[in-house]
Design a protein around this motif. Structure first.
Motif, PDB file in Angstrom:
ATOM      1  N   ILE A  15      32.125 -15.198  64.293  1.00 55.07           N
ATOM      2  CA  ILE A  15      31.101 -15.775  63.416  1.00 55.07           C
ATOM      3  C   ILE A  15      31.348 -15.281  62.001  1.00 55.07           C
ATOM      4  CG2 ILE A  15      29.329 -16.183  65.141  1.00 55.07           C
ATOM      5  CD1 ILE A  15      28.082 -13.497  64.542  1.00 55.07           C
ATOM      6  N   GLY A  16      31.024 -16.139  61.033  1.00 52.06           N
ATOM      7  CA  GLY A  16      31.287 -15.786  59.649  1.00 52.06           C
ATOM      8  C   GLY A  16      30.325 -14.771  59.088  1.00 52.06           C
ATOM      9  N   SER A  17      29.172 -14.620  59.738  1.00 54.29           N
ATOM     10  CA  SER A  17      28.135 -13.744  59.201  1.00 54.29           C
ATOM     11  C   SER A  17      27.154 -13.403  60.314  1.00 54.29           C
ATOM     12  CB  SER A  17      27.391 -14.477  58.078  1.00 54.29           C
ATOM     13  OG  SER A  17      26.201 -13.823  57.738  1.00 54.29           O
ATOM     14  N   GLN A  18      26.457 -12.293  60.127  1.00 52.26           N
ATOM     15  CA  GLN A  18      25.362 -11.945  61.041  1.00 52.26           C
ATOM     16  C   GLN A  18      24.371 -13.111  61.161  1.00 52.26           C
ATOM     17  OE1 GLN A  18      24.720  -9.149  62.944  1.00 52.26           O
ATOM     18  NE2 GLN A  18      22.861 -10.177  63.656  1.00 52.26           N
ATOM     19  N   SER A  19      24.205 -13.841  60.043  1.00 52.03           N
ATOM     20  CA  SER A  19      23.219 -14.933  60.041  1.00 52.03           C
ATOM     21  C   SER A  19      23.616 -16.087  60.963  1.00 52.03           C
ATOM     22  CB  SER A  19      22.976 -15.445  58.618  1.00 52.03           C
ATOM     23  OG  SER A  19      24.160 -16.024  58.090  1.00 52.03           O
ATOM     24  N   ASP A  20      24.860 -16.101  61.433  1.00 53.71           N
ATOM     25  CA  ASP A  20      25.300 -17.141  62.388  1.00 53.71           C
ATOM     26  C   ASP A  20      24.963 -16.782  63.841  1.00 53.71           C
ATOM     27  OD1 ASP A  20      26.510 -18.641  60.324  1.00 53.71           O
ATOM     28  OD2 ASP A  20      28.347 -17.453  60.483  1.00 53.71           O
ATOM     29  N   TRP A  21      24.608 -15.516  64.066  1.00 51.44           N
ATOM     30  CA  TRP A  21      24.449 -15.045  65.446  1.00 51.44           C
ATOM     31  C   TRP A  21      23.310 -15.731  66.212  1.00 51.44           C
ATOM     32  CZ3 TRP A  21      26.773 -13.997  69.451  1.00 51.44           C
ATOM     33  CH2 TRP A  21      26.275 -13.199  70.483  1.00 51.44           C
ATOM     34  N   ALA A  45      35.963 -15.640  56.797  1.00 54.88           N
ATOM     35  CA  ALA A  45      37.205 -16.138  56.181  1.00 54.88           C
ATOM     36  C   ALA A  45      37.324 -15.720  54.726  1.00 54.88           C
ATOM     37  CB  ALA A  45      37.255 -17.666  56.288  1.00 54.88           C
ATOM     38  N   HIS A  46      36.185 -15.622  54.025  1.00 52.31           N
ATOM     39  CA  HIS A  46      36.270 -15.302  52.593  1.00 52.31           C
ATOM     40  C   HIS A  46      35.876 -13.861  52.268  1.00 52.31           C
ATOM     41  CE1 HIS A  46      32.309 -17.121  53.339  1.00 52.31           C
ATOM     42  NE2 HIS A  46      31.849 -16.284  52.447  1.00 52.31           N
ATOM     43  N   ARG A  47      35.031 -13.231  53.146  1.00 49.55           N
ATOM     44  CA  ARG A  47      34.618 -11.854  52.848  1.00 49.55           C
ATOM     45  C   ARG A  47      35.541 -10.833  53.504  1.00 49.55           C
ATOM     46  NH1 ARG A  47      28.451 -13.466  54.073  1.00 49.55           N
ATOM     47  NH2 ARG A  47      27.844 -14.141  51.983  1.00 49.55           N
ATOM     48  N   THR A  48      36.131 -11.204  54.631  1.00 46.56           N
ATOM     49  CA  THR A  48      37.052 -10.288  55.330  1.00 46.56           C
ATOM     50  C   THR A  48      38.320 -11.050  55.742  1.00 46.56           C
ATOM     51  OG1 THR A  48      36.104 -10.688  57.538  1.00 46.56           O
ATOM     52  CG2 THR A  48      35.092  -8.929  56.246  1.00 46.56           C
ATOM     53  N   ALA A  69      34.691 -20.548  67.013  1.00 49.64           N
ATOM     54  CA  ALA A  69      34.406 -20.046  65.671  1.00 49.64           C
ATOM     55  C   ALA A  69      33.187 -20.769  65.108  1.00 49.64           C
ATOM     56  CB  ALA A  69      35.614 -20.263  64.757  1.00 49.64           C
ATOM     57  N   GLY A  70      32.158 -20.008  64.783  1.00 54.02           N
ATOM     58  CA  GLY A  70      30.939 -20.597  64.231  1.00 54.02           C
ATOM     59  C   GLY A  70      30.765 -20.189  62.786  1.00 54.02           C
ATOM     60  N   ALA A  71      30.479 -21.157  61.934  1.00 54.67           N
ATOM     61  CA  ALA A  71      30.295 -20.859  60.516  1.00 54.67           C
ATOM     62  C   ALA A  71      29.440 -21.929  59.864  1.00 54.67           C
ATOM     63  CB  ALA A  71      31.651 -20.757  59.808  1.00 54.67           C
ATOM     64  N   GLY A  72      28.858 -21.560  58.727  1.00 51.45           N
ATOM     65  CA  GLY A  72      28.012 -22.503  58.005  1.00 51.45           C
ATOM     66  C   GLY A  72      28.446 -22.651  56.557  1.00 51.45           C
ATOM     67  N   GLY A  73      27.903 -23.658  55.903  1.00 49.25           N
ATOM     68  CA  GLY A  73      28.222 -23.900  54.493  1.00 49.25           C
ATOM     69  C   GLY A  73      29.642 -24.425  54.339  1.00 49.25           C
ATOM     70  N   PRO A  93      29.518 -25.933  63.861  1.00 50.90           N
ATOM     71  CA  PRO A  93      28.857 -25.955  62.550  1.00 50.90           C
ATOM     72  C   PRO A  93      27.460 -25.349  62.651  1.00 50.90           C
ATOM     73  CG  PRO A  93      29.598 -28.167  63.248  1.00 50.90           C
ATOM     74  CD  PRO A  93      29.637 -27.286  64.450  1.00 50.90           C
ATOM     75  N   VAL A  94      27.225 -24.310  61.852  1.00 51.58           N
ATOM     76  CA  VAL A  94      25.904 -23.675  61.834  1.00 51.58           C
ATOM     77  C   VAL A  94      25.017 -24.431  60.847  1.00 51.58           C
ATOM     78  CG1 VAL A  94      24.681 -21.554  61.187  1.00 51.58           C
ATOM     79  CG2 VAL A  94      26.777 -21.432  62.564  1.00 51.58           C
ATOM     80  N   GLU A  95      23.749 -24.605  61.214  1.00 53.37           N
ATOM     81  CA  GLU A  95      22.810 -25.349  60.372  1.00 53.37           C
ATOM     82  C   GLU A  95      22.509 -24.555  59.102  1.00 53.37           C
ATOM     83  OE1 GLU A  95      19.493 -26.817  62.567  1.00 53.37           O
ATOM     84  OE2 GLU A  95      18.467 -27.515  60.769  1.00 53.37           O
TER      85      GLU A  95
HETATM   86  C1  RP5 Z   1      29.332 -18.502  55.992  1.00 58.89           C
HETATM   87  O1  RP5 Z   1      28.322 -18.508  55.058  1.00 58.89           O
HETATM   88  C2  RP5 Z   1      28.725 -17.953  57.240  1.00 58.89           C
HETATM   89  O2  RP5 Z   1      29.343 -18.550  58.348  1.00 58.89           O
HETATM   90  C3  RP5 Z   1      27.271 -18.313  57.162  1.00 58.89           C
HETATM   91  O3  RP5 Z   1      26.936 -19.420  57.959  1.00 58.89           O
HETATM   92  C4  RP5 Z   1      27.075 -18.668  55.708  1.00 58.89           C
HETATM   93  C5  RP5 Z   1      26.040 -17.820  55.026  1.00 58.89           C
HETATM   94  O4  RP5 Z   1      26.374 -16.468  55.184  1.00 58.89           O
HETATM   95  P1  RP5 Z   1      25.354 -15.314  54.724  1.00 58.89           P
HETATM   96  O5  RP5 Z   1      25.174 -15.478  53.253  1.00 58.89           O
HETATM   97  O6  RP5 Z   1      24.093 -15.543  55.506  1.00 58.89           O
HETATM   98  O7  RP5 Z   1      26.024 -14.019  55.114  1.00 58.89           O
HETATM   99  O8  RP5 Z   1      30.369 -17.718  55.597  1.00 58.89           O
END
Ligand code: RP5
Length: 182
Positions: A15-21, A45-48, A69-73, A93-95
């Motif tokens: 997951i790209g972020s804790q917020s995707d969990w 992908a962009h922070r690590t 792989a789950g990510a948003g934005g 795709p995360v909402e």
């Molecule tokens: C993406 O940016 C993540 O997958 C997440 O869905 C989105 C927002 O990330 P946070 O700002 O909540 O860490 O990289």
């Protein structure tokens, strides 16, 4: 039946972020229900970017067969992961808050020819289906898992009622009007 913790993971959920969990936890729960050993990591992908590269290039040798792989934005995690490994990568795709996940969906689904990402629906449905699809891929070489998948389908089918339950907001039918005396 949850997967024993000491088994080598076959599915990697990133997951790209804790917020995707809160979304991808449904993928993990579905894999656990099917007793598929899996792991979950935060890999942005962009922070690590180095963590993502290390994760993807070692994935096959560590025994993983599928990556979810789950990510948003901008949601480049699934595509970038697929660029580093030829394992099947399933994108969820995360909402997002800004665009309700349409940004995530279009970003993940529009991979140019040559590096595929199997894209699922936005949100919880996509997370559950990514897990079911990962299990189906593994089940092509695992008859016990195929039987567990079939059992899950049968359970789902048996749980669909013939008639709907009434809901609180359902309109109450009007009282029959008595005919006026003539
Ligand atoms: C993406 O940016 C993540 O997958 C997440 O869905 C989105 C927002 O990330 P946070 O700002 O909540 O860490 O990289």
């Amino acid at each position: 039946m949850p997967a024993p913790a000491d088994e080598t993971p076959l599915v990697g959920i990133i997951i790209g972020s804790q917020s995707d969990w809160p979304t991808l936890t449904h993928a993990a729960a579905t894999l656990a229900r099917l007793a598929v050993p899996h792991e979950v990591k935060i890999v942005s992908a962009h922070r690590t970017p180095d963590r993502l590269r290390d994760y993807a290039i070692t994935a096959r040798d560590r025994g993983l067969k599928v990556v979810i792989a789950g990510a948003g934005g901008a949601a480049h995690l699934p595509g970038m992961c697929a660029s580093w490994t030829s394992l099947p990568v399933l994108g969820v795709p995360v909402e997002s808050h800004a665009l309700n996940g349409m940004d995530s969906l279009l970003s993940i689904v529009q991979m140019p020819a040559g590096v595929p990402v199997g894209t699922l629906a936005i949100g919880r449905a996509g997370a559950v289906n990514a897990a079911l699809l990962a299990a189906a891929i593994l089940a092509t070489h695992d008859s016990a898992l195929a039987a567990r998948l079939d059992a899950l389908r049968a359970e789902q089918t048996a749980g669909v009622p013939q008639e709907p339950e009434p809901v609180p907001s359902e309109p109450v039918p009007p009282e029959p009007v008595s005919p006026l005396p003539s």
